[in-house]
Design a protein around this motif. Structure first.
Motif, PDB file in Angstrom:
ATOM      1  N   VAL A   1      13.444  -4.168   3.258  1.00 18.14           N
ATOM      2  CA  VAL A   1      13.553  -3.082   4.263  1.00 18.14           C
ATOM      3  C   VAL A   1      12.872  -1.838   3.324  1.00 18.14           C
ATOM      4  N   ALA A   2      11.959  -1.249   3.973  1.00 16.86           N
ATOM      5  CA  ALA A   2      11.423  -0.056   3.512  1.00 16.86           C
ATOM      6  C   ALA A   2      11.605   0.977   4.263  1.00 16.86           C
TER       7      ALA A   2
ATOM      8  N   GLY B   1      -0.951  -2.071   3.681  1.00 15.66           N
ATOM      9  CA  GLY B   1      -1.366  -3.170   2.553  1.00 15.66           C
ATOM     10  C   GLY B   1      -0.565  -2.689   1.631  1.00 15.66           C
ATOM     11  N   HIS B   2      -0.384  -1.361   1.184  1.00 18.54           N
ATOM     12  CA  HIS B   2       0.227  -0.618  -0.079  1.00 18.54           C
ATOM     13  C   HIS B   2       1.808  -0.843   0.218  1.00 18.54           C
ATOM     14  N   VAL B   3       2.311  -0.836   1.192  1.00 17.20           N
ATOM     15  CA  VAL B   3       3.734  -0.733   1.656  1.00 17.20           C
ATOM     16  C   VAL B   3       4.015  -2.662   1.419  1.00 17.20           C
ATOM     17  N   MET B   4       2.977  -3.221   2.060  1.00 20.46           N
ATOM     18  CA  MET B   4       3.460  -4.591   1.790  1.00 20.46           C
ATOM     19  C   MET B   4       3.355  -5.178   0.193  1.00 20.46           C
TER      20      MET B   4
ATOM     21  N   GLU C   1       6.592  -6.923  -4.338  1.00 18.85           N
ATOM     22  CA  GLU C   1       6.578  -6.658  -5.720  1.00 18.85           C
ATOM     23  C   GLU C   1       8.307  -6.483  -6.275  1.00 18.85           C
ATOM     24  N   VAL C   2       8.976  -5.700  -5.103  1.00 19.41           N
ATOM     25  CA  VAL C   2      10.423  -5.611  -5.375  1.00 19.41           C
ATOM     26  C   VAL C   2      11.170  -6.837  -4.800  1.00 19.41           C
ATOM     27  N   GLY C   3      10.580  -7.670  -3.924  1.00 16.38           N
ATOM     28  CA  GLY C   3      10.989  -8.926  -3.266  1.00 16.38           C
ATOM     29  C   GLY C   3      11.033  -9.973  -4.721  1.00 16.38           C
ATOM     30  N   ALA C   4       9.854 -10.070  -5.388  1.00 17.17           N
ATOM     31  CA  ALA C   4       9.932 -10.882  -6.485  1.00 17.17           C
ATOM     32  C   ALA C   4      10.769 -10.321  -7.687  1.00 17.17           C
ATOM     33  N   MET C   5      11.092  -9.326  -7.709  1.00 11.28           N
ATOM     34  CA  MET C   5      11.892  -8.838  -8.800  1.00 11.28           C
ATOM     35  C   MET C   5      13.426  -9.356  -8.533  1.00 11.28           C
ATOM     36  N   SER C   6      13.814  -9.085  -7.103  1.00 11.21           N
ATOM     37  CA  SER C   6      15.011  -9.692  -6.681  1.00 11.21           C
ATOM     38  C   SER C   6      15.096 -11.159  -6.908  1.00 11.21           C
ATOM     39  N   ALA C   7      14.041 -11.982  -6.444  1.00  8.35           N
ATOM     40  CA  ALA C   7      14.253 -13.386  -6.574  1.00  8.35           C
ATOM     41  C   ALA C   7      14.311 -14.094  -8.210  1.00  8.35           C
ATOM     42  N   MET C   8      13.478 -13.171  -8.947  1.00 11.33           N
ATOM     43  CA  MET C   8      13.443 -13.579 -10.330  1.00 11.33           C
ATOM     44  C   MET C   8      14.966 -13.390 -10.939  1.00 11.33           C
ATOM     45  N   ARG C   9      15.563 -12.075 -10.676  1.00 12.04           N
ATOM     46  CA  ARG C   9      16.961 -11.598 -11.036  1.00 12.04           C
ATOM     47  C   ARG C   9      17.984 -12.980 -10.539  1.00 12.04           C
ATOM     48  N   PHE C  10      17.794 -13.247  -9.284  1.00 10.51           N
ATOM     49  CA  PHE C  10      18.528 -14.396  -8.876  1.00 10.51           C
ATOM     50  C   PHE C  10      18.147 -15.889  -9.764  1.00 10.51           C
ATOM     51  N   ALA C  11      16.890 -16.146  -9.681  1.00  7.15           N
ATOM     52  CA  ALA C  11      16.593 -17.482 -10.058  1.00  7.15           C
ATOM     53  C   ALA C  11      16.681 -17.611 -11.655  1.00  7.15           C
ATOM     54  N   GLY C  12      16.284 -16.472 -12.463  1.00 11.06           N
ATOM     55  CA  GLY C  12      16.108 -16.611 -14.013  1.00 11.06           C
ATOM     56  C   GLY C  12      15.036 -17.348 -14.291  1.00 11.06           C
TER      57      GLY C  12
ATOM     58  N   GLN D   1       1.061   8.415  -2.375  1.00 11.88           N
ATOM     59  CA  GLN D   1      -0.133   9.477  -2.998  1.00 11.88           C
ATOM     60  C   GLN D   1      -1.336   9.340  -1.849  1.00 11.88           C
ATOM     61  N   PRO D   2      -2.228  10.208  -1.987  1.00 15.40           N
ATOM     62  CA  PRO D   2      -3.343  10.200  -1.364  1.00 15.40           C
ATOM     63  C   PRO D   2      -3.995   9.005  -1.378  1.00 15.40           C
ATOM     64  N   ASN D   3      -4.070   8.374  -2.412  1.00 13.13           N
ATOM     65  CA  ASN D   3      -4.989   7.203  -2.748  1.00 13.13           C
ATOM     66  C   ASN D   3      -4.185   5.798  -2.096  1.00 13.13           C
ATOM     67  N   HIS D   4      -3.069   6.067  -1.682  1.00 10.35           N
ATOM     68  CA  HIS D   4      -2.291   5.099  -0.877  1.00 10.35           C
ATOM     69  C   HIS D   4      -2.471   5.126   0.552  1.00 10.35           C
ATOM     70  N   ALA D   5      -3.178   6.202   0.980  1.00  8.84           N
ATOM     71  CA  ALA D   5      -3.121   6.504   2.431  1.00  8.84           C
ATOM     72  C   ALA D   5      -4.294   5.982   3.206  1.00  8.84           C
ATOM     73  N   ASN D   6      -4.081   5.922   4.569  1.00  9.99           N
ATOM     74  CA  ASN D   6      -5.307   5.662   5.394  1.00  9.99           C
ATOM     75  C   ASN D   6      -5.719   6.918   5.947  1.00  9.99           C
ATOM     76  N   VAL D   7      -6.706   6.824   7.085  1.00 13.14           N
ATOM     77  CA  VAL D   7      -7.237   8.011   7.485  1.00 13.14           C
ATOM     78  C   VAL D   7      -6.462   8.925   8.308  1.00 13.14           C
ATOM     79  N   LEU D   8      -5.107   8.327   8.510  1.00 13.64           N
ATOM     80  CA  LEU D   8      -4.127   9.063   9.310  1.00 13.64           C
ATOM     81  C   LEU D   8      -3.182   9.747   8.187  1.00 13.64           C
ATOM     82  N   GLU D   9      -3.499   9.722   6.980  1.00 14.66           N
ATOM     83  CA  GLU D   9      -2.756  10.552   5.857  1.00 14.66           C
ATOM     84  C   GLU D   9      -1.216   9.962   6.012  1.00 14.66           C
ATOM     85  N   VAL D  10      -1.217   8.719   6.015  1.00 11.43           N
ATOM     86  CA  VAL D  10       0.123   7.806   5.911  1.00 11.43           C
ATOM     87  C   VAL D  10      -0.097   6.553   5.177  1.00 11.43           C
TER      88      VAL D  10
END
Length: 148
Positions: free
Chosen positions: A90-91, A29-32, A37-48, A16-25
Protein backbone atom coordinates in the motif's frame (compact mmCIF):
# COMPACT_ATOMS: atom_id res chain seq x y z
CA UNK A 1 8.75 -20.08 10.77
CA UNK A 2 8.34 -16.32 10.58
CA UNK A 3 5.53 -14.21 12.03
CA UNK A 4 3.65 -11.94 9.66
CA UNK A 5 4.56 -8.85 11.73
CA UNK A 6 8.28 -9.64 11.34
CA UNK A 7 7.86 -9.05 7.59
CA UNK A 8 6.34 -5.58 7.95
CA UNK A 9 8.41 -2.93 6.16
CA UNK A 10 7.55 0.78 5.99
CA UNK A 11 9.50 3.26 3.89
CA UNK A 12 9.20 6.79 2.56
CA UNK A 13 10.29 8.37 -0.72
CA UNK A 14 10.16 12.15 -1.15
CA UNK A 15 8.54 13.01 -4.47
CA UNK A 16 10.99 15.31 -6.26
CA UNK A 17 10.53 17.08 -9.62
CA UNK A 18 12.58 14.35 -11.36
CA UNK A 19 9.97 11.77 -10.20
CA UNK A 20 7.04 13.75 -11.62
CA UNK A 21 5.05 13.65 -14.82
CA UNK A 22 3.65 16.69 -16.69
CA UNK A 23 0.93 17.04 -14.04
CA UNK A 24 3.62 17.58 -11.35
CA UNK A 25 2.70 14.40 -9.47
CA UNK A 26 4.67 11.19 -9.03
CA UNK A 27 4.91 9.19 -12.25
CA UNK A 28 3.20 5.82 -11.79
CA UNK A 29 6.36 4.00 -12.85
CA UNK A 30 8.29 5.54 -9.95
CA UNK A 31 5.57 4.57 -7.47
CA UNK A 32 5.58 1.02 -8.81
CA UNK A 33 9.40 0.84 -8.54
CA UNK A 34 9.33 2.08 -4.95
CA UNK A 35 6.62 -0.43 -4.09
CA UNK A 36 8.56 -3.26 -5.74
CA UNK A 37 11.70 -2.41 -3.75
CA UNK A 38 9.86 -2.31 -0.41
CA UNK A 39 7.99 -5.50 -1.29
CA UNK A 40 11.25 -7.28 -2.10
CA UNK A 41 12.66 -6.18 1.28
CA UNK A 42 9.63 -7.68 3.02
CA UNK A 43 9.91 -10.93 1.04
CA UNK A 44 13.65 -11.21 1.74
CA UNK A 45 13.15 -10.52 5.45
CA UNK A 46 10.65 -13.39 5.45
CA UNK A 47 12.55 -15.85 3.25
CA UNK A 48 16.09 -15.19 4.43
CA UNK A 49 17.03 -15.38 0.75
CA UNK A 50 17.26 -13.08 -2.23
CA UNK A 51 13.79 -12.65 -3.73
CA UNK A 52 12.89 -11.57 -7.25
CA UNK A 53 9.61 -10.23 -8.60
CA UNK A 54 7.57 -12.91 -10.35
CA UNK A 55 4.10 -11.37 -10.65
CA UNK A 56 2.28 -8.12 -10.03
CA UNK A 57 -1.45 -8.35 -9.43
CA UNK A 58 -3.48 -5.40 -10.67
CA UNK A 59 -2.17 -2.03 -9.53
CA UNK A 60 -4.80 0.49 -8.57
CA UNK A 61 -3.74 4.16 -8.70
CA UNK A 62 -6.52 5.84 -6.72
CA UNK A 63 -5.03 9.33 -6.33
CA UNK A 64 -1.80 11.17 -7.16
CA UNK A 65 1.18 12.04 -4.97
CA UNK A 66 2.20 15.67 -5.55
CA UNK A 67 5.76 16.93 -5.67
CA UNK A 68 6.87 17.71 -2.11
CA UNK A 69 4.78 14.99 -0.48
CA UNK A 70 6.20 11.61 0.39
CA UNK A 71 5.17 8.21 -0.86
CA UNK A 72 4.70 6.24 2.37
CA UNK A 73 4.87 2.57 1.44
CA UNK A 74 3.89 -0.37 3.62
CA UNK A 75 4.52 -4.02 2.76
CA UNK A 76 4.03 -7.33 4.51
CA UNK A 77 3.98 -11.02 3.63
CA UNK A 78 0.53 -12.57 3.91
CA UNK A 79 1.01 -15.97 2.26
CA UNK A 80 3.84 -18.27 1.22
CA UNK A 81 4.19 -21.30 -1.02
CA UNK A 82 7.17 -23.58 -1.56
CA UNK A 83 9.42 -20.87 -3.02
CA UNK A 84 6.92 -18.06 -3.58
CA UNK A 85 6.07 -15.19 -1.26
CA UNK A 86 2.94 -13.02 -1.58
CA UNK A 87 3.26 -9.43 -0.36
CA UNK A 88 0.54 -6.81 0.09
CA UNK A 89 1.70 -3.30 -0.78
CA UNK A 90 0.00 0.00 0.00
CA UNK A 91 1.31 3.45 -0.92
CA UNK A 92 -0.04 6.56 0.73
CA UNK A 93 0.66 10.22 0.03
CA UNK A 94 1.90 11.91 3.15
CA UNK A 95 2.24 15.62 3.81
CA UNK A 96 5.10 15.75 6.31
CA UNK A 97 4.05 19.19 7.57
CA UNK A 98 0.54 18.11 8.59
CA UNK A 99 1.14 14.34 8.85
CA UNK A 100 -1.97 13.87 6.73
CA UNK A 101 -2.04 10.58 4.78
CA UNK A 102 -4.29 9.21 2.04
CA UNK A 103 -4.08 5.84 0.33
CA UNK A 104 -2.97 6.30 -3.28
CA UNK A 105 -2.01 2.89 -4.61
CA UNK A 106 -2.50 -0.75 -3.68
CA UNK A 107 -1.19 -3.97 -5.18
CA UNK A 108 -0.20 -7.55 -4.46
CA UNK A 109 3.19 -8.80 -5.63
CA UNK A 110 4.55 -12.33 -5.79
CA UNK A 111 8.27 -12.85 -5.27
CA UNK A 112 10.30 -16.03 -5.67
CA UNK A 113 13.17 -16.85 -3.34
CA UNK A 114 16.34 -17.86 -5.17
CA UNK A 115 19.63 -19.36 -4.06
CA UNK A 116 23.15 -18.39 -5.11
CA UNK A 117 22.63 -20.25 -8.44
CA UNK A 118 19.47 -18.21 -9.15
CA UNK A 119 17.38 -21.35 -8.66
CA UNK A 120 14.10 -21.18 -6.74
CA UNK A 121 14.63 -22.23 -3.15
CA UNK A 122 12.31 -23.16 -0.31
CA UNK A 123 10.87 -20.52 2.01
CA UNK A 124 9.79 -21.00 5.63
CA UNK A 125 6.22 -21.32 6.81
CA UNK A 126 4.40 -18.08 7.62
CA UNK A 127 2.86 -17.94 11.07
CA UNK A 128 -0.14 -15.82 11.97
CA UNK A 129 -0.53 -15.87 15.77
CA UNK A 130 -2.10 -12.59 16.84
CA UNK A 131 -5.45 -10.98 16.12
CA UNK A 132 -3.65 -8.12 14.33
CA UNK A 133 -1.74 -10.54 12.10
CA UNK A 134 -4.96 -12.38 11.29
CA UNK A 135 -6.68 -9.06 10.48
CA UNK A 136 -3.85 -8.02 8.11
CA UNK A 137 -3.82 -11.42 6.43
CA UNK A 138 -7.60 -11.34 5.93
CA UNK A 139 -7.43 -7.83 4.42
CA UNK A 140 -4.72 -8.99 2.01
CA UNK A 141 -6.58 -12.13 0.94
CA UNK A 142 -9.81 -10.18 0.38
CA UNK A 143 -7.97 -7.46 -1.57
CA UNK A 144 -6.03 -9.95 -3.68
CA UNK A 145 -9.33 -11.50 -4.74
CA UNK A 146 -10.88 -8.14 -5.57
CA UNK A 147 -13.13 -7.92 -2.51
CA UNK A 148 -12.11 -4.38 -1.57
Amino acid sequence: MTDLMETLIENREMVQPNHANVLEVAHGGHVMKWMDEVGAMSAMRFAGETCVTAHVNRMDFERPIPIGDTAYITAYVYEAGTSSVKVRLVAEREDLRTREREKTTESYFVYVAIDEDNTPTQVPELTVDTDEEERLRRIALEGENGDR
